[in-house]
Design a protein around this motif. Structure first.
Motif, short mmCIF file in Angstrom:
data_model
loop_
_atom_site.label_atom_id
_atom_site.label_comp_id
_atom_site.label_asym_id
_atom_site.label_seq_id
_atom_site.Cartn_x
_atom_site.Cartn_y
_atom_site.Cartn_z
N ALA A 167 14.76 -18.45 -3.05
CA ALA A 167 14.19 -17.44 -3.95
C ALA A 167 12.67 -17.58 -4.03
O ALA A 167 11.93 -16.59 -3.96
CB ALA A 167 14.81 -17.57 -5.33
N LYS A 168 12.20 -18.80 -4.16
CA LYS A 168 10.76 -19.05 -4.29
C LYS A 168 10.03 -18.74 -2.99
O LYS A 168 8.92 -18.18 -3.00
CB LYS A 168 10.52 -20.50 -4.69
N THR A 169 10.64 -19.08 -1.86
CA THR A 169 9.99 -18.89 -0.56
C THR A 169 9.81 -17.43 -0.22
O THR A 169 8.75 -17.00 0.27
CB THR A 169 10.80 -19.59 0.54
N PHE A 170 10.85 -16.62 -0.49
CA PHE A 170 10.83 -15.22 -0.06
C PHE A 170 10.75 -14.23 -1.22
O PHE A 170 10.88 -13.03 -1.02
CB PHE A 170 12.07 -14.92 0.79
N ARG A 171 10.53 -14.77 -2.44
CA ARG A 171 10.42 -13.93 -3.63
C ARG A 171 11.67 -13.06 -3.82
O ARG A 171 11.59 -11.86 -4.08
CB ARG A 171 9.17 -13.05 -3.55
#
Length: 230
Positions: A167-171
């Motif tokens: 989630a954090k890597t690809f928003r």
């Protein structure tokens, strides 16, 4: 799949792939040996555990002197440490392993596999591939008693990357990240929908959004990208 069929399949592995694995594993063992020689708190099995590779250290008599946490996670009624030895339920595989371990009493052979990989069938699971690596560590205890490392490759689905990191890597939204985590295991959207208890249409819509945010267009591309996430 029968025992002979599985062994035939393993024997057909491409030579390049086997060489890459051999060089990689030997290099890790060399690093572990250097670490122990310099007094660092490292062992061959610990070094391999850091790479999530199940490993068991054997002495010249074939007794298990160490098994890392990754190996402990593989053990079940089909393959486990019993009376300080690696026990295999399957009779044929057990005999193959016994023959290989008997070779440890001879001169060390640090640059080659002692025998072909041993394929261990498991009830209701895919097999475990056991490889035997002759090992010559530093000249002081306890590493000097280690004559071989056994590495285990338990075939089967691998867990996907952590949803929070995806989630954090690809928003991605939390729900998109959970879907992506399942897709990273190679599961189709229908299976993901069942696991997440959402409709197929919702799963497909979320997958389209994941494709857009990751700049991928096919599931194979998405899986290849997600598997790069730690």
């Amino acid at each position: 799949m029968g025992f002979l069929a599985m062994n035939s399949e393993i024997s057909s592995l491409r030579a390049e792939e086997e060489l890459i694995l051999a060089n990689f594993t030997r290099r890790l063992m060399e690093i572990a040996a250097v670490s122990e020689a310099s007094g660092a708190a490292a062992s061959p099995t610990a070094m391999l555990n850091a790479m999530h590779l199940p490993a068991i250290a054997l002495d010249k008599n074939g007794f298990a002197v160490d098994a890392n946490a990754a190996a402990q996670a593989v053990f079940d009624e089909n393959i486990k440490i019993k009376d300080r030895r690696l026990y295999i339920r399957d009779f044929d595989s057990r005999n193959l392993l016994k023959q290989a371990i008997e070779q440890l009493s001879g001169p060390p052979r640090p640059n080659a596999l002692a025998v072909e990989p041993v394929v261990v069938p498991r009830l209701d699971k895919l097999p475990v591939i056991v490889r035997i690596w002759p090992f010559e560590g530093p000249s002081h205890p306890p590493a000097q008693e280690v004559r071989a490392l056994l590495t285990m490759n338990a075939l089967g689905p691998r867990p996907g990357p952590p949803a929070a990191i995806i989630a954090k890597t690809f928003r991605l939204t939390p729900s998109e990240a959970k879907l992506a985590c399942i897709i990273a295991r190679g599961a189709p959207p229908d299976i993901a929908a069942r696991e997440l208890k959402i409709s197929r249409e919702t799963a497909r819509n979320q997958l389209k959004s994941v494709f857009a945010k990751t700049n991928t267009h096919r599931q194979s591309e998405l899986v290849a990208l997600l598997l790069q996430v730690g």
